[in-house]
Scaffold this motif. Structure first.
Motif, PDB file in Angstrom:
ATOM      1  N   MET A  53       0.816  -1.208   0.000  1.00 31.05           N
ATOM      2  CA  MET A  53       0.000   0.000   0.000  1.00 31.05           C
ATOM      3  C   MET A  53       0.854   1.265   0.000  1.00 31.05           C
ATOM      4  N   ALA A 168      -5.144   3.087   2.946  1.00 31.03           N
ATOM      5  CA  ALA A 168      -4.545   3.369   1.640  1.00 31.03           C
ATOM      6  C   ALA A 168      -3.094   3.831   1.745  1.00 31.03           C
ATOM      7  N   THR A 198     -12.934  -1.024  -0.628  1.00 31.14           N
ATOM      8  CA  THR A 198     -12.851   0.354  -1.116  1.00 31.14           C
ATOM      9  C   THR A 198     -12.400   1.345  -0.053  1.00 31.14           C
ATOM     10  N   ILE A 201      -7.831  -2.448   3.464  1.00 32.79           N
ATOM     11  CA  ILE A 201      -7.592  -3.873   3.230  1.00 32.79           C
ATOM     12  C   ILE A 201      -7.690  -4.603   4.571  1.00 32.79           C
ATOM     13  N   ASP A 444      -9.665   7.163   1.479  1.00 34.48           N
ATOM     14  CA  ASP A 444      -8.868   6.874   0.287  1.00 34.48           C
ATOM     15  C   ASP A 444      -8.827   8.103  -0.605  1.00 34.48           C
ATOM     16  N   LEU A 449      -8.039   2.510  -3.845  1.00 33.89           N
ATOM     17  CA  LEU A 449      -8.566   1.266  -3.290  1.00 33.89           C
ATOM     18  C   LEU A 449      -9.777   0.784  -4.085  1.00 33.89           C
TER      19      LEU A 449
END
Length: 455
Positions: A53, A168, A198, A201, A444, A449
């Motif tokens: 990331m 993110a 979105t 993670i 994000d 994402l």
């Protein structure tokens, strides 16, 4: 960037060859815009996910997280210029506490593997999507997956207590709590469940376990008509019995199972209602269910049936082994249970109006239906023509519209992904969608994402 990640992560964790890229480019959903990712990365630790990331954030590269690839809404489809981040190797059960009735698992743990481990302590992880033998807990969390037992035990969100999430920018946060109760602050855990990768993670989840039932009774009830079977679902509810499983299959689904397994289900009725009661009162509840269903015109198994239990397992594969494509699409709508009969009648009219084929299976206990529409070619071996594809899409549109008119939703458990975004505006008001976009921007800001999914 792939070479940079290979240096950071080590040998065997990054692939850029076309064969691997193609294998990880799609999940089990229809493909609207086929794209190859620029690389596939297999994370084996939280540190790996953070490194991915941070690197992708620095380069402005989109990241699509992936578990087992069993999703059917396109949530794990590659998008242009993206990297696929597979969590399948993060498959450790980190802790299982039978006294607290909780487990802590990495995102790549397969649902069935957690249940095997929990069963040693007389416990189970309740959510059981049909893909439970392949799907991962991380994927279940991403889509708020349901399954056969959710009428009694709830969906994934009802079993998730806490999450570890990489954001993110590569930072790691922990949401939620180890206790069954906890109301400190906003419920960020519930926000992440169903967010389809979105917002962050998910790398680990703390989940609540339930008691493994000591007694299970399974009932098979054959009906001459699918709508009568749907009415049987309501009759059981009026008897105030709460089955663990209530599954409904129409004639087309019974024929499919007969063709696949050599059974004779279709000759025994035009619809099958499968009901499973569990717990210490399972036998008494099953007696009530049998009486109610028989009074409604069903031919009912009179005692605990090994055949009925086998049928439950067959139901898990009744959606079909073939993935959805341009010519065959399975839907995932839900309506209030009181409208089940009306919606099934509506589906029949839709199929007839657009000259498409239809079969239906349903998690009838909570009104979640999976109608599958498909078209065939006029000539053997040929592909359906453009007109057939248009009819299929019109039938899908109508099935969504009718569900919403009945107070339903466009997705009960599969998520929006890429495939169902076209209908989201029919269910959610512009103000609600704008608020969701603002939440997405907060988590994000660069939009890396899983872009183009979920909202």
């Amino acid at each position: 960037m792939a070479s940079e990640l290979a240096l950071l992560l080590g040998i065997g964790k990054v692939a850029v060859n076309d064969e691997v890229l193609a294998a990880y480019a799609v999940d089990a959903a229809p493909v609207l815009d086929y794209q190859l990712p620029v690389a596939v990365v297999w994370a084996e630790s939280v540190a790996d996910v953070q490194a991915v990331m941070r690197t992708c954030s620095a380069h402005g590269v989109a990241v699509v997280a992936r578990g087992a690839g069993t999703g059917v809404s396109g949530g794990a489809h590659a998008t242009r210029g993206c990297l696929i981040l597979s969590l399948e190797r993060m498959d450790r059960i980190l802790d299982l506490n039978p006294d607290d009735e909780t487990a802590v698992v990495e995102a790549g743990v397969v649902n069935a593997a957690l249940n095997v481990a929990a069963a040693e302590h007389g416990l189970m992880y309740a959510p059981d999507p049909a893909s439970f033998r392949q799907s991962t807990i991380g994927g279940n969390v991403a889509t708020n997956a349901g399954g056969l037992r959710c009428a009694k035990y709830g969906v994934t969100r009802d079993s998730v207590l806490a999450l570890d999430v990489v954001l993110a920018d590569g930072s790691l946060i922990h949401t939620g709590h180890q206790t069954f109760k906890g109301v400190a602050g906003y419920d960020l855990t519930a926000l992440f469940v169903g967010s389809e990768g979105t917002l962050g993670i998910v790398v680990a989840a703390t989940v609540r376990l339930k008691y493994l039932p000591r007694n299970v009774q399974t009932i098979a009830a054959f009906y001459p008509d699918f709508r009568l079977a749907a009415a049987g679902v309501l009759a059981v509810g009026r008897a105030r019995v709460q089955p663990a499983i209530m599954e409904l299959l129409d004639a087309g689904s019974l024929t499919q199972l007969d063709d696949a397994y050599g059974s004779d289900l279709r000759s025994r009725g035009a619809a099958l209602l499968l009901i499973q009661t569990d717990g210490f009162g399972a036998e008494a509840e099953a007696d009530v269910v049998r009486h109610v269903l028989a009074a409604g015109g069903a031919v009912v198994t009179t005692e605990a049936s090994a055949e009925a239990e086998t049928l439950v397992e067959l139901r898990r594969s009744s959606r079909g082994a073939a993935p959805d494509d341009d010519y065959r699409v399975g839907e995932d709508v839900a309506v209030p249970r009181s409208r089940l009969v009306d919606y099934v009648a509506g589906l029949d009219r839709i199929a007839a109006r657009h000259d498409v084929r239809l079969r239906v299976v349903a998690h009838a206990g909570d009104g979640n239906l999976h109608p599958t529409f498909w078209v065939t070619a006029r000539e053997e071996g040929a592909a359906p023509d453009a007109g057939a594809i248009q009819r299929l899409n019109l039938a899908l549109d109508d099935s969504i519209t009718v569900a919403l008119e009945m107070g339903g939703t466009i997705t009960g458990e599969h998520g929006i992904g890429q495939f169902k975004r076209r209908w989201l505006g029919l269910e959610q008001a512009p103000e609600v969608r704008e608020l969701q976009r603002r939440i997405k921007e907060l988590f994000d800001p660069a939009g890396i994402l899983n872009p183009g999914k979920a909202i």
